[in-house]
Each structure stands twice: as C-alpha cells, then as structure tokens.
Design an enzyme around this catalytic site. Structure first.
Site, PDB file in Angstrom:
ATOM      1  N   CYS A   1      35.589  40.132  50.255  1.00 47.71           N
ATOM      2  CA  CYS A   1      35.856  39.004  49.348  1.00 47.71           C
ATOM      3  C   CYS A   1      37.231  39.094  48.675  1.00 47.71           C
ATOM      4  CB  CYS A   1      34.744  38.888  48.307  1.00 47.71           C
ATOM      5  SG  CYS A   1      34.636  40.276  47.152  1.00 47.71           S
TER       6      CYS A   1
ATOM      7  N   HIS B   1      32.413  40.098  43.166  1.00 46.01           N
ATOM      8  CA  HIS B   1      32.642  39.092  44.217  1.00 46.01           C
ATOM      9  C   HIS B   1      33.605  38.036  43.676  1.00 46.01           C
ATOM     10  CE1 HIS B   1      31.709  37.081  47.997  1.00 46.01           C
ATOM     11  NE2 HIS B   1      31.772  35.953  47.332  1.00 46.01           N
TER      12      HIS B   1
ATOM     13  N   HIS C   1      35.264  31.575  50.596  1.00 48.86           N
ATOM     14  CA  HIS C   1      35.075  32.991  50.270  1.00 48.86           C
ATOM     15  C   HIS C   1      34.551  33.733  51.489  1.00 48.86           C
ATOM     16  CE1 HIS C   1      30.480  33.031  49.315  1.00 48.86           C
ATOM     17  NE2 HIS C   1      30.747  32.060  50.148  1.00 48.86           N
TER      18      HIS C   1
END
Length: 382
Positions: A296, A344, A356
C-alpha cells in the site's frame, strides 16, 4: 591566540550539541502486538478468513518494518558522523599540543624562559613581576587550549558511543520486526495450504453429494414414471440445470458497473493520481515499491515520486505529511490512511473512491474509501 581559543570553544559547543542530539534520538523498542497461536481451520471458509486476518497483521508488521528500516538508516548515518567528529577531535588534540610547544618556543624572542630564569635575569622587581605574569598567562592559555581539545575528544567519544548504541538498537528492532514478518508469512502459507486442501475436499464432497442427489431424483422419477422411457426421466434434471445456468447469467448481468473516478487536472497530485491509476491490475506484494508490484505505502510513494515528491516509506509516516483535510475537503491526490496505528494508505481519486494496493492475493485497484473501515487521517501533500 584569541581566534584559536574561540574556535576551540565553538568546536566544543558543536560537539556537545551533536552528543545531545544523538543521545536524545535513541531507539525506543516499542512493543508489537503478540501473534496469536495458529488455528486449525475446518473449512475452506475458515481458512480464507484466517488468511485475510494474518494478511492484515502482516501488512501492519511490514509497515513497521519500513519505519524501523528508515530509523536504522538514520542512526547508522549518525554513527558515521559521530565517528568522523571523534577523529577530528583527536586530531585537534594533537594540533593543540603542537601549538602549545610552538608558543613556549617563541616566547620572549625564542628564548625558553622559566620562572627561575625570570627571577635571575630580571633587572628589577617590576620586570620580574611582569615576566612572571607573562609566563603565568602563557601557561594558563596553553592549559586552556589543551583542556578544550581534550574535553572535545571526551564529548566526541561519548557521542560516538551513543550513536553506535542507537544504531545497534535500531538494528535489533529491524531484526525483531523481520522475525515477526517471517512468522506471519509462514502462517499464511500454512493457511493457504489448508485452504487449498479443504477446498479440494469440499469440492469432492459436493460432487459426491450431487451425484447421490441426482441418483435419488432419477430413482424417484423412474418409480413414478415406470412406463416412460429413460430419456423422459432425465428431462427434469436437464431443465433444472438450464434454469440454474440462466439464473447465474441473470445474476452476473445484474452486477452494477463501477462508477467513473474523477481525476485531478494538474500538478503533483494529478501526476500521482494518474501514475497510481496506471498501476491497476499489478499484484500486491509485501514490501514492494514497483514498478511490477506494490504494497500500500509502496504504491503511494511510487506515485508521488513520479511527481517529484519524496514521501516517507511507511504508511504511518505518510499519514503525517502535508496538512490535514476533512472528508468534505478531499481532493484527488490526497492521501487517506486507515487503522490505528496506521497500517494502510490509498490515494483519493474523487467520487468517494481511492486507488490502493489492498492486500496479498489482490491487485492495485479502485475502491470506495469506506471499504477498509474507519479513516484515521486524510492528508494533502504540498
């Protein structure tokens, strides 16, 4: 002489500052969440849930490893600098000693004058007092020069020791987090194997049950329609299969189309959005920073690097860059962070969506900003 004295004091002050900074930046070995003992899944659904759970745990640990690695790099650089400072301080001591000898040699037109010589060669009490005062001043100045240089060496040596300990602590933290990462990778591999095994067993069980059910249906139909042919007895099963296929097709056709994201028009944010969007379909790999795969924070760093913006490596650090914005203020290119502590991140692209890299087994893609749960931070770069 005055300039040398001032320089020595400045050097000592600078080294004290270095020591303070290095000592204050010692690594804190923050405790990481303890890993639960591996469960034994009994169904492929349970195994899949465990894979997802450990996948998130691994994402958290991997992001901590990024931060620990950055810290290790900084501490190693500080240790290298402190070693150079110590070497310079030691050289300054040698230089100070040479300077003291030169001063003593050149005093009173090159004659090496002692206190006894001053008393014996003075023509008056006033001249003797003057000469004795001069000798005292020279001795005091020389002692101060040597003292400053030696003190600077002690401070530099302490700074070097502190920096080396900080680097060792940072290395220990990296090793600890890396071990947790390896443990999680092992657990995920075990659960994946269990999933594959259970899934195969479940498929086999389903096939056997389907055959048994079909045989029972056929037997019942044969009993009710003993006078009819076998082909007529098989017709209901074919009809049922056709109906199921039709229902499946209809369900697939009814799937809603993904909404079209709004992308930024210009500037670094626009470049980051466009670059991140161009990575869609590439696999998630823990620790990857592109261009073939990403995690991420690796995707966010890669996208902004293409725009000339150097972001930190970990998601927790990326969640502190720029300035905070509210949900109503979100613009394409803003960084959105999730979980507490942050583990994240994604890049907002408009219409309540982000691009993402979700987790292992998935690919870079567009999703709702609410898909990961509560949002921890929203930041605008630049």
């Amino acid at each position: 002489m005055a300039s040398s004295h001032t320089s020595a004091r400045r050097g000592r002050s600078g080294r004290r500052v270095l020591f303070t900074v290095v000592a204050a930046s010692g690594v804190a070995l923050s405790p990481l969440p303890a890993l639960a003992a591996p469960e034994t899944p009994e169904t492929s659904q349970e195994a899949a849930a465990l894979i997802a759970e450990r996948g998130h745990d691994l994402e958290v640990v991997t992001e901590e490893l990024h931060a620990a690695s950055d810290q290790l790099t900084a501490q190693q650089a500080a240790a290298t600098k402190a070693a150079a400072e110590l070497k310079a301080a030691e050289a300054a001591v040698v230089e100070a000693r040479d300077h003291v000898r030169e001063v003593a040699r050149s005093a009173f037109t090159g004659e090496q004058l002692t206190s006894l010589q001053a008393m014996l060669t003075s023509e008056s009490a006033e001249q003797m007092i003057e000469r004795m005062g001069t000798l005292d001043s020279i001795a005091g100045h020389n002692n101060e020069i040597l003292g400053d240089a030696q003190e600077a060496t002690v401070v530099a040596d302490e700074a070097k020791a502190a920096a080396e300990k900080a680097a060792a602590d940072a290395k220990a933290l990296v090793d600890e987090v890396a071990a947790r990462q390896a443990d999680l990778n092992t657990q995920i591999a075990e659960y994946q194997a269990e999933y594959d095994r259970l899934s195969a067993e479940e498929r086999e069980r389903a096939r056997v049950l389907a055959e048994q059910h079909a045989a029972a249906v056929a037997a019942a139909a044969a009993e009710r329609n003993a006078s009819q042919s076998a082909s007529r007895a098989d017709r209901p099963s074919a009809s049922s299969s056709s109906s199921s296929s039709s229902s499946s097709s209809s369900s697939s056709a009814a799937a809603p189309a993904a909404s079209t994201p709004v992308v930024a028009g210009s500037g670094a944010a626009a470049t980051a959005v466009n670059v991140a969007m161009a990575q869609r379909g590439k696999p998630y790999v823990w620790g990857a920073t592109g261009p073939g795969s990403y995690d991420c924070s690796g995707l966010v760093k890669y996208a902004y690097a293409a725009a000339g913006v150097n972001l930190p490596r970990s998601s927790s650090q990326q969640a502190t860059v720029g300035r905070a914005v509210s949900r109503s203020e979100l613009q394409p290119g803003d960084i959105i962070a999730f979980y507490s502590p942050v583990s994240h991140v994604g890049i907002y692209i408009g219409n309540g969506q982000m691009v993402h890299a979700p987790t292992s087994g998935d690919v870079v893609k567009v999703a709702s900003i609410d898909v990961m749960g509560s949002i921890t931070a929203m930041r605008r770069v630049g």
